[in-house]
Design an enzyme around this catalytic site. Sequence first.
Site, short mmCIF file in Angstrom:
data_model
loop_
_atom_site.label_atom_id
_atom_site.label_comp_id
_atom_site.label_asym_id
_atom_site.label_seq_id
_atom_site.Cartn_x
_atom_site.Cartn_y
_atom_site.Cartn_z
N CYS A 1 -0.45 4.14 2.10
CA CYS A 1 -0.19 3.89 3.64
C CYS A 1 0.99 4.30 4.11
O CYS A 1 1.51 5.00 5.04
CB CYS A 1 -0.60 2.56 4.00
N ASP A 2 2.10 3.77 3.24
CA ASP A 2 3.52 3.69 3.59
C ASP A 2 4.40 4.50 2.92
O ASP A 2 5.58 4.65 3.23
CB ASP A 2 4.07 2.35 3.58
N CYS B 1 0.87 -1.04 -0.04
CA CYS B 1 0.03 0.03 -0.09
C CYS B 1 0.74 1.31 0.01
O CYS B 1 1.33 1.72 1.14
CB CYS B 1 -1.01 -0.07 1.20
#
Length: 319
Positions: free
Chosen positions: A149-150, A146
Site C-alpha cells: 500500500c505505502d 503494508c
Amino acid sequence: MFNLSGFSTSKAEPRHTRVLILGAGPAGLSAALYAARADLQPIVLTGTQIGGQAALTHTIENYPGFPEGVGGAELGDLFQKQAERFGATVEFDSAQSVDLSVRPFRVVTDNGQYTADTLIVATGASPNHLEVPGEAELTGRGVSYCGTCDGWFFKDKKVVVVGGGDSALEEGIFLTRFAASVTVVHRRDALRAGAILQKRARENPKIDFVWNTVVTEAVGDEKLTAVRLKNLQSGEESLFSTDGLFIFIGHTPNTQMFAGQLKMNGGYIEVDERMRTSVPGVYAAGEAADPHFKQVVVSAGMGAAAAIEATRFLQEMSA
Ligand code: NAP
C-alpha cells in the site's frame, strides 16, 4: 426489531438470508462461491477490507493455477466476480455484533440488521502492533503495516522492516523496488521465513539485517525521522535514522465479536475438521480459525468446506 442488549433498536426489518458470510477475503469469497453454486444466494459482508489481507499483497506466487503469480488485489477481484456470477451478493458493510443464541442468528451491522439460518465467520486477522512509543502517532506518517500500500511513498528513501517471518521478507523485498535501502531488524539471529524468501532477501543488495535487536521507539514529530533500537544481547541502545518503519510481526485473529459465544483457542475460533464451530449452523474459515497455516490456498479451501457443510446443514434442517 431486536430487543436484546447490545442490539440496535432500528425499526428497519432485518434482512433474512440462508447463508451469511462475514468477511470477503479468500475464505469468505470461496465460501460464497460454493454457497452460491448450491443456489443459496449467500450474502457476504465485506468488513473494512474486501479481498482480505491477500489483497494487500503485491504478488502471490503460491496460489495454484497462476504459474507466474497473481496480484493480491486481482485475485480478490476474481474471487468476487466468480462468486457473484453464481448469485452471491457482496455488501460493503461490517458486522458490529452477533447473537448466536437463537436461530436464525442475528447480526447487527453498520448499515442494518440480518438474520441468517447459517453463518460462516471468515473475518481474518489484523497485523500486530509493536506497542512502542510513537508508533500510533506516526502511523501513516512513516509507520506502516503494508508495503504494497505505502511503498510508493518511500522512493529513494531509507526504510526499516521489523520481523523475521515470511511477511517481513516478502514485503522487504517488495520495498526494494522503491526504497534506497531496506534494513530488516529482527529480534533473533535466525529468520523464521521460508527458504526461498530468505535466499532472495540475503542476495538482494539493497537489504541488510540487524540481528538480535528490537525497535523500542518510533521517533519524529510531524513524520518519522528515526527509530530507537535496542540490542537484546548487549543492551546497547542507538538511534537509527530512517524515513519508514514497516512492521510485520504477525497477526491477531479478528474474533473479539464472538467471545463468549463460540469456543476459542488462543483467540482463534475452534473448528472441527468440517469447519463446524461450537454452535450448530455456525462455521468458521480462514485466519480467524487457522492458527497453523495462514496461506491463501488453505483459507480458500476452508471457506469451500464451510459452505459445503452449511449446505448440508440446511438440507437436513428442511428434510
Ligand atoms: P510470523 O510468521 O508469525 O512472523 C512474525 C515475525 O515477527 C517473527 O519473526 C517474530 O520473531 C517477529 N515478532 C513477533 N513479535 C515481535 C515483537 N513484538 N517484536 C519484534 N519481533 C516480533 O508472521 P508473518 O510473517 O506475518 O506470517 C504469518 C503467516 O503467514 C505464516 O504462517 C507465514 O508463513 C504466512 N505467510 C506466507 C507467505 C508466503 O508464503 N509467501 C507470505 C506472508 C505470510 P520470532 O521469529 O523470534 O518469533
